[in-house]
Design a protein around this motif. Structure first.
Motif, PDB file in Angstrom:
ATOM      1  N   ASN A  26      28.469  31.781  37.861  1.00  0.00           N
ATOM      2  CA  ASN A  26      28.551  31.126  36.567  1.00  0.00           C
ATOM      3  C   ASN A  26      27.293  31.329  35.727  1.00  0.00           C
ATOM      4  N   ALA A  27      26.151  31.506  36.377  1.00  0.00           N
ATOM      5  CA  ALA A  27      24.923  31.764  35.641  1.00  0.00           C
ATOM      6  C   ALA A  27      24.993  33.084  34.886  1.00  0.00           C
ATOM      7  N   LYS A  28      25.781  34.029  35.403  1.00  0.00           N
ATOM      8  CA  LYS A  28      25.949  35.328  34.764  1.00  0.00           C
ATOM      9  C   LYS A  28      27.269  35.456  34.022  1.00  0.00           C
ATOM     10  N   ASN A  29      28.061  34.389  33.993  1.00  0.00           N
ATOM     11  CA  ASN A  29      29.374  34.412  33.347  1.00  0.00           C
ATOM     12  C   ASN A  29      30.218  35.579  33.845  1.00  0.00           C
ATOM     13  N   THR A  30      30.228  35.768  35.149  1.00  0.00           N
ATOM     14  CA  THR A  30      30.876  36.929  35.736  1.00  0.00           C
ATOM     15  C   THR A  30      31.686  36.531  36.966  1.00  0.00           C
ATOM     16  N   VAL A  31      32.850  37.128  37.101  1.00  0.00           N
ATOM     17  CA  VAL A  31      33.671  36.979  38.288  1.00  0.00           C
ATOM     18  C   VAL A  31      33.817  38.349  38.935  1.00  0.00           C
ATOM     19  N   TYR A  32      33.903  38.374  40.264  1.00  0.00           N
ATOM     20  CA  TYR A  32      33.944  39.620  41.010  1.00  0.00           C
ATOM     21  C   TYR A  32      35.166  39.672  41.910  1.00  0.00           C
ATOM     22  N   LEU A  33      35.568  40.876  42.228  1.00  0.00           N
ATOM     23  CA  LEU A  33      36.565  41.096  43.260  1.00  0.00           C
ATOM     24  C   LEU A  33      36.036  42.187  44.177  1.00  0.00           C
ATOM     25  N   GLN A  34      35.568  41.786  45.352  1.00  0.00           N
ATOM     26  CA  GLN A  34      35.130  42.742  46.356  1.00  0.00           C
ATOM     27  C   GLN A  34      36.348  43.240  47.104  1.00  0.00           C
ATOM     28  N   MET A  35      36.565  44.534  47.073  1.00  0.00           N
ATOM     29  CA  MET A  35      37.762  45.139  47.633  1.00  0.00           C
ATOM     30  C   MET A  35      37.358  46.045  48.790  1.00  0.00           C
ATOM     31  N   ASN A  36      37.731  45.666  49.995  1.00  0.00           N
ATOM     32  CA  ASN A  36      37.437  46.435  51.192  1.00  0.00           C
ATOM     33  C   ASN A  36      38.732  46.881  51.853  1.00  0.00           C
ATOM     34  N   SER A  37      38.612  47.880  52.712  1.00  0.00           N
ATOM     35  CA  SER A  37      39.764  48.401  53.454  1.00  0.00           C
ATOM     36  C   SER A  37      40.941  48.670  52.531  1.00  0.00           C
ATOM     37  N   LEU A  38      40.668  49.346  51.455  1.00  0.00           N
ATOM     38  CA  LEU A  38      41.692  49.571  50.445  1.00  0.00           C
ATOM     39  C   LEU A  38      42.812  50.458  50.963  1.00  0.00           C
ATOM     40  N   LYS A  39      44.003  50.172  50.489  1.00  0.00           N
ATOM     41  CA  LYS A  39      45.206  50.898  50.862  1.00  0.00           C
ATOM     42  C   LYS A  39      45.825  51.527  49.621  1.00  0.00           C
ATOM     43  N   PRO A  40      46.590  52.594  49.794  1.00  0.00           N
ATOM     44  CA  PRO A  40      47.282  53.170  48.634  1.00  0.00           C
ATOM     45  C   PRO A  40      48.130  52.154  47.875  1.00  0.00           C
ATOM     46  N   GLU A  41      48.667  51.175  48.574  1.00  0.00           N
ATOM     47  CA  GLU A  41      49.469  50.138  47.938  1.00  0.00           C
ATOM     48  C   GLU A  41      48.666  49.266  46.988  1.00  0.00           C
ATOM     49  N   ASP A  42      47.343  49.334  47.065  1.00  0.00           N
ATOM     50  CA  ASP A  42      46.488  48.576  46.154  1.00  0.00           C
ATOM     51  C   ASP A  42      46.319  49.265  44.806  1.00  0.00           C
ATOM     52  N   THR A  43      46.805  50.480  44.679  1.00  0.00           N
ATOM     53  CA  THR A  43      46.683  51.215  43.426  1.00  0.00           C
ATOM     54  C   THR A  43      47.374  50.461  42.299  1.00  0.00           C
ATOM     55  N   ALA A  44      46.626  50.165  41.248  1.00  0.00           N
ATOM     56  CA  ALA A  44      47.156  49.400  40.128  1.00  0.00           C
ATOM     57  C   ALA A  44      46.081  49.277  39.063  1.00  0.00           C
ATOM     58  N   VAL A  45      46.487  48.807  37.902  1.00  0.00           N
ATOM     59  CA  VAL A  45      45.537  48.337  36.911  1.00  0.00           C
ATOM     60  C   VAL A  45      45.233  46.886  37.245  1.00  0.00           C
ATOM     61  N   TYR A  46      43.970  46.578  37.397  1.00  0.00           N
ATOM     62  CA  TYR A  46      43.544  45.234  37.745  1.00  0.00           C
ATOM     63  C   TYR A  46      43.037  44.518  36.503  1.00  0.00           C
ATOM     64  N   TYR A  47      43.565  43.327  36.277  1.00  0.00           N
ATOM     65  CA  TYR A  47      43.220  42.527  35.116  1.00  0.00           C
ATOM     66  C   TYR A  47      42.483  41.269  35.531  1.00  0.00           C
ATOM     67  N   CYS A  48      41.435  40.974  34.822  1.00  0.00           N
ATOM     68  CA  CYS A  48      40.750  39.706  34.939  1.00  0.00           C
ATOM     69  C   CYS A  48      41.424  38.707  34.009  1.00  0.00           C
ATOM     70  N   ALA A  49      41.546  37.466  34.444  1.00  0.00           N
ATOM     71  CA  ALA A  49      42.189  36.442  33.639  1.00  0.00           C
ATOM     72  C   ALA A  49      41.456  35.119  33.771  1.00  0.00           C
ATOM     73  N   ALA A  50      41.607  34.279  32.756  1.00  0.00           N
ATOM     74  CA  ALA A  50      40.967  32.972  32.737  1.00  0.00           C
ATOM     75  C   ALA A  50      41.918  31.925  32.193  1.00  0.00           C
ATOM     76  N   ASP A  51      41.783  30.720  32.708  1.00  0.00           N
ATOM     77  CA  ASP A  51      42.603  29.605  32.249  1.00  0.00           C
ATOM     78  C   ASP A  51      41.966  28.299  32.690  1.00  0.00           C
ATOM     79  N   PRO A  52      42.166  27.228  31.909  1.00  0.00           N
ATOM     80  CA  PRO A  52      41.666  25.928  32.373  1.00  0.00           C
ATOM     81  C   PRO A  52      42.298  25.476  33.678  1.00  0.00           C
ATOM     82  N   ALA A  53      43.500  25.975  33.985  1.00  0.00           N
ATOM     83  CA  ALA A  53      44.213  25.602  35.195  1.00  0.00           C
ATOM     84  C   ALA A  53      44.172  26.725  36.218  1.00  0.00           C
TER      85      ALA A  53
END
Length: 122
Positions: free
Chosen positions: A74-101
């Motif tokens: 939160n100090a950097k206003n940043t969210v991360y997704l560490q992705m390990n052991s990736l598989k071909p099925e993970d191929t996609a466009v990845y979107y960051c999203a935000a919501d109060p809920a």
């Protein structure tokens, strides 16, 4: 209004790793739940992971548990997704999203980034 910008996508071999980042600006970041959702070619957009505003609660789709980890600075206003052991099925466009809920439903997220492409080769 909240603006989100993703980065860190790329092409990796199966079993490799990537770290996606999402920089947030606009309204106060720290009180928003943050999520990662993805859309593969020809597929519907699906929920991947989410994290509460405090970072104390996380949620993952079953297919990525143990391989992908969401975190936020939160100090950097940043969210991360560490992705390990990736598989071909993970191929996609990845979107960051935000919501109060906190939700697993894609349409429940109010704010979206432009997306970053992740391609996992076999």
């Amino acid at each position: 209004q909240v603006q989100l910008v993703e980065s860190g996508g790329g092409l990796v071999q199966a079993g490799g790793s990537l770290r996606l980042s999402c920089a947030a600006s606009g309204r106060t970041f720290s009180r928003y739940a943050m999520g990662w959702l993805r859309q593969a070619p020809g597929k519907e957009r699906e929920f991947v992971a989410a994290i509460s505003w405090s970072g104390g609660r996380t949620d993952y789709v079953d297919s990525v548990k143990g391989r992908l980890t969401i975190s936020r600075d939160n100090a950097k206003n940043t969210v991360y997704l560490q992705m390990n052991s990736l598989k071909p099925e993970d191929t996609a466009v990845y979107y960051c999203a935000a919501d109060p809920a906190f939700t697993r439903v894609p349409r429940g997220w109010d704010y979206w980034g432009q997306g970053t492409q992740v391609t996992v080769s076999s």
